[in-house]
Design a protein around this motif. Structure first.
Motif, PDB file in Angstrom:
ATOM      1  N   THR A  94       0.841  -1.203   0.000  1.00 43.13           N
ATOM      2  CA  THR A  94       0.000   0.000   0.000  1.00 43.13           C
ATOM      3  C   THR A  94       0.872   1.247   0.000  1.00 43.13           C
ATOM      4  OG1 THR A  94      -1.767  -1.184   1.134  1.00 43.13           O
ATOM      5  CG2 THR A  94      -1.846   1.223   1.224  1.00 43.13           C
ATOM      6  N   VAL A  95       1.938   1.226   0.795  1.00 42.65           N
ATOM      7  CA  VAL A  95       2.867   2.365   0.833  1.00 42.65           C
ATOM      8  C   VAL A  95       3.485   2.578  -0.548  1.00 42.65           C
ATOM      9  CG1 VAL A  95       5.106   3.147   1.730  1.00 42.65           C
ATOM     10  CG2 VAL A  95       3.350   2.285   3.304  1.00 42.65           C
ATOM     11  N   ASP A  96       3.883   1.499  -1.209  1.00 44.09           N
ATOM     12  CA  ASP A  96       4.459   1.635  -2.557  1.00 44.09           C
ATOM     13  C   ASP A  96       3.492   2.342  -3.492  1.00 44.09           C
ATOM     14  OD1 ASP A  96       6.810   0.404  -1.790  1.00 44.09           O
ATOM     15  OD2 ASP A  96       6.245  -1.569  -2.619  1.00 44.09           O
ATOM     16  N   ARG A  97       2.223   2.021  -3.394  1.00 40.23           N
ATOM     17  CA  ARG A  97       1.221   2.672  -4.247  1.00 40.23           C
ATOM     18  C   ARG A  97       1.072   4.151  -3.877  1.00 40.23           C
ATOM     19  NH1 ARG A  97      -0.391   3.632  -8.939  1.00 40.23           N
ATOM     20  NH2 ARG A  97      -2.539   4.297  -9.040  1.00 40.23           N
ATOM     21  N   LEU A  98       1.090   4.455  -2.570  1.00 37.16           N
ATOM     22  CA  LEU A  98       0.997   5.851  -2.132  1.00 37.16           C
ATOM     23  C   LEU A  98       2.209   6.650  -2.598  1.00 37.16           C
ATOM     24  CD1 LEU A  98      -0.399   5.371   1.484  1.00 37.16           C
ATOM     25  CD2 LEU A  98      -1.631   6.246  -0.525  1.00 37.16           C
ATOM     26  N   LEU A  99       3.368   6.029  -2.616  1.00 33.57           N
ATOM     27  CA  LEU A  99       4.575   6.687  -3.134  1.00 33.57           C
ATOM     28  C   LEU A  99       4.409   6.968  -4.627  1.00 33.57           C
ATOM     29  CD1 LEU A  99       7.257   4.428  -1.416  1.00 33.57           C
ATOM     30  CD2 LEU A  99       6.753   6.794  -0.819  1.00 33.57           C
ATOM     31  N   ALA A 100       3.913   5.982  -5.363  1.00 33.56           N
ATOM     32  CA  ALA A 100       3.770   6.106  -6.820  1.00 33.56           C
ATOM     33  C   ALA A 100       2.814   7.216  -7.223  1.00 33.56           C
ATOM     34  CB  ALA A 100       3.307   4.772  -7.412  1.00 33.56           C
ATOM     35  N   VAL A 101       1.779   7.459  -6.423  1.00 36.32           N
ATOM     36  CA  VAL A 101       0.798   8.490  -6.783  1.00 36.32           C
ATOM     37  C   VAL A 101       1.011   9.798  -6.028  1.00 36.32           C
ATOM     38  CG1 VAL A 101      -0.958   6.894  -7.667  1.00 36.32           C
ATOM     39  CG2 VAL A 101      -0.954   7.500  -5.238  1.00 36.32           C
ATOM     40  N   GLY A 102       2.115   9.888  -5.272  1.00 38.38           N
ATOM     41  CA  GLY A 102       2.511  11.158  -4.674  1.00 38.38           C
ATOM     42  C   GLY A 102       1.896  11.523  -3.334  1.00 38.38           C
ATOM     43  N   TYR A 103       1.322  10.551  -2.617  1.00 37.28           N
ATOM     44  CA  TYR A 103       0.717  10.848  -1.321  1.00 37.28           C
ATOM     45  C   TYR A 103       1.688  10.684  -0.162  1.00 37.28           C
ATOM     46  CZ  TYR A 103      -3.796  11.019  -3.596  1.00 37.28           C
ATOM     47  OH  TYR A 103      -4.842  11.372  -4.406  1.00 37.28           O
ATOM     48  N   ALA A 104       2.779   9.953  -0.398  1.00 41.35           N
ATOM     49  CA  ALA A 104       3.746   9.693   0.662  1.00 41.35           C
ATOM     50  C   ALA A 104       5.150   9.705   0.078  1.00 41.35           C
ATOM     51  CB  ALA A 104       3.459   8.333   1.314  1.00 41.35           C
ATOM     52  N   GLU A 105       6.123   9.774   0.979  1.00 43.38           N
ATOM     53  CA  GLU A 105       7.529   9.728   0.587  1.00 43.38           C
ATOM     54  C   GLU A 105       8.293   8.927   1.638  1.00 43.38           C
ATOM     55  OE1 GLU A 105       8.616  13.841   0.507  1.00 43.38           O
ATOM     56  OE2 GLU A 105       8.548  14.051   2.681  1.00 43.38           O
ATOM     57  N   ARG A 106       9.396   8.344   1.216  1.00 43.98           N
ATOM     58  CA  ARG A 106      10.251   7.618   2.162  1.00 43.98           C
ATOM     59  C   ARG A 106      11.400   8.517   2.571  1.00 43.98           C
ATOM     60  NH1 ARG A 106       9.347   2.534  -0.799  1.00 43.98           N
ATOM     61  NH2 ARG A 106       8.167   1.209   0.613  1.00 43.98           N
ATOM     62  N   ALA A 107      11.831   8.328   3.813  1.00 43.80           N
ATOM     63  CA  ALA A 107      12.966   9.090   4.337  1.00 43.80           C
ATOM     64  C   ALA A 107      13.761   8.181   5.266  1.00 43.80           C
ATOM     65  CB  ALA A 107      12.466  10.316   5.106  1.00 43.80           C
ATOM     66  N   ASP A 108      15.044   8.481   5.423  1.00 45.93           N
ATOM     67  CA  ASP A 108      15.863   7.741   6.372  1.00 45.93           C
ATOM     68  C   ASP A 108      15.433   8.092   7.786  1.00 45.93           C
ATOM     69  OD1 ASP A 108      17.450   6.562   4.391  1.00 45.93           O
ATOM     70  OD2 ASP A 108      18.805   8.281   4.329  1.00 45.93           O
ATOM     71  N   ASP A 109      15.495   7.106   8.655  1.00 42.78           N
ATOM     72  CA  ASP A 109      15.200   7.324  10.068  1.00 42.78           C
ATOM     73  C   ASP A 109      16.470   7.858  10.719  1.00 42.78           C
ATOM     74  OD1 ASP A 109      14.680   7.181  12.798  1.00 42.78           O
ATOM     75  OD2 ASP A 109      13.673   5.241  12.670  1.00 42.78           O
ATOM     76  N   PRO A 110      16.437   9.081  11.242  1.00 40.19           N
ATOM     77  CA  PRO A 110      17.646   9.646  11.841  1.00 40.19           C
ATOM     78  C   PRO A 110      18.135   8.860  13.064  1.00 40.19           C
ATOM     79  CG  PRO A 110      15.778  11.149  12.104  1.00 40.19           C
ATOM     80  CD  PRO A 110      15.313   9.995  11.282  1.00 40.19           C
ATOM     81  N   ALA A 111      17.250   8.097  13.683  1.00 39.66           N
ATOM     82  CA  ALA A 111      17.630   7.316  14.863  1.00 39.66           C
ATOM     83  C   ALA A 111      18.197   5.940  14.501  1.00 39.66           C
ATOM     84  CB  ALA A 111      16.421   7.139  15.780  1.00 39.66           C
ATOM     85  N   ASP A 112      17.941   5.469  13.275  1.00 41.82           N
ATOM     86  CA  ASP A 112      18.401   4.136  12.880  1.00 41.82           C
ATOM     87  C   ASP A 112      18.534   4.110  11.358  1.00 41.82           C
ATOM     88  OD1 ASP A 112      18.802   1.451  12.293  1.00 41.82           O
ATOM     89  OD2 ASP A 112      17.238   0.737  13.645  1.00 41.82           O
TER      90      ASP A 112
END
Length: 178
Positions: A94-112
């Motif tokens: 589901t996240v992959d689909r949200l990324l593809a249509v521009g609703y979400a983005e991935r980011a590095d976790d600053p803690a890990d």
């Protein structure tokens, strides 16, 4: 007994002792609750599409809520899966689909550095904001039709019987055979 001749009640348990309008068959409650849910969700998505979010699907809305629950930091796929009651893999799709249509983005976790966080984009935040406003309008329509007190009573009663931990679970596929 199962009545396989009456097409209105095929594969439904027939209680021959009931039949008046004041005593609905027990199986009707979940069907009516689901139909009410479906009516609200379908109307929401039709309006969201009209307002610039034609790619958003019902499962996406629940996932956006799960991401938002992580706050500004974001949420991991595991966090999202736990929130929705689905596997990390299902949440990841589901996240992959949200990324593809521009609703979400991935980011590095600053803690890990090994973990990736999922955050809402401005487009995702806009969808959630519009969804909230549309749900308020739909709630107002139901209140106008049924009466504000009846809607409030219905919500209060459902809160008494619906366990809080299941309120946002999406694993319907597990009991619908998916």
């Amino acid at each position: 007994m199962v009545d396989q001749f009456d097409t209105r009640k095929v594969n439904q348990v027939v209680d021959s002792g009931k039949g008046n309008a004041d005593s609905a068959a027990g199986y009707e409650l979940p069907l009516l609750l689901f139909a009410g849910f479906r009516t609200l969700i379908d109307r929401l998505h039709a309006e969201l599409a009209r307002q610039g979010h034609p790619d958003l699907r019902p499962a996406h809305g629940f996932a956006l809520q799960a991401i938002a629950a992580g706050g500004p930091r974001g949420a991991t796929a595991s966090d999202i899966g736990r929130h929705l009651g689905v596997s990390k893999q299902a949440a990841g799709k589901t996240v992959d689909r949200l990324l593809a249509v521009g609703y979400a983005e991935r980011a590095d976790d600053p803690a890990d550095a090994r973990r990736k966080l999922v955050r809402l984009t401005p487009h995702g935040l806009d969808a959630l904001t519009r969804s909230a406003a549309i749900f308020d309008e739909l709630h107002a329509e139901w209140s106008a039709t049924l009466g504000a007190g009846r809607v409030r009573d219905m919500e209060t009663a459902l809160r008494q019987v619906v366990p809080p931990e299941t309120t946002f679970r999406l694993d319907a596929g597990s009991w619908l055979g998916g």
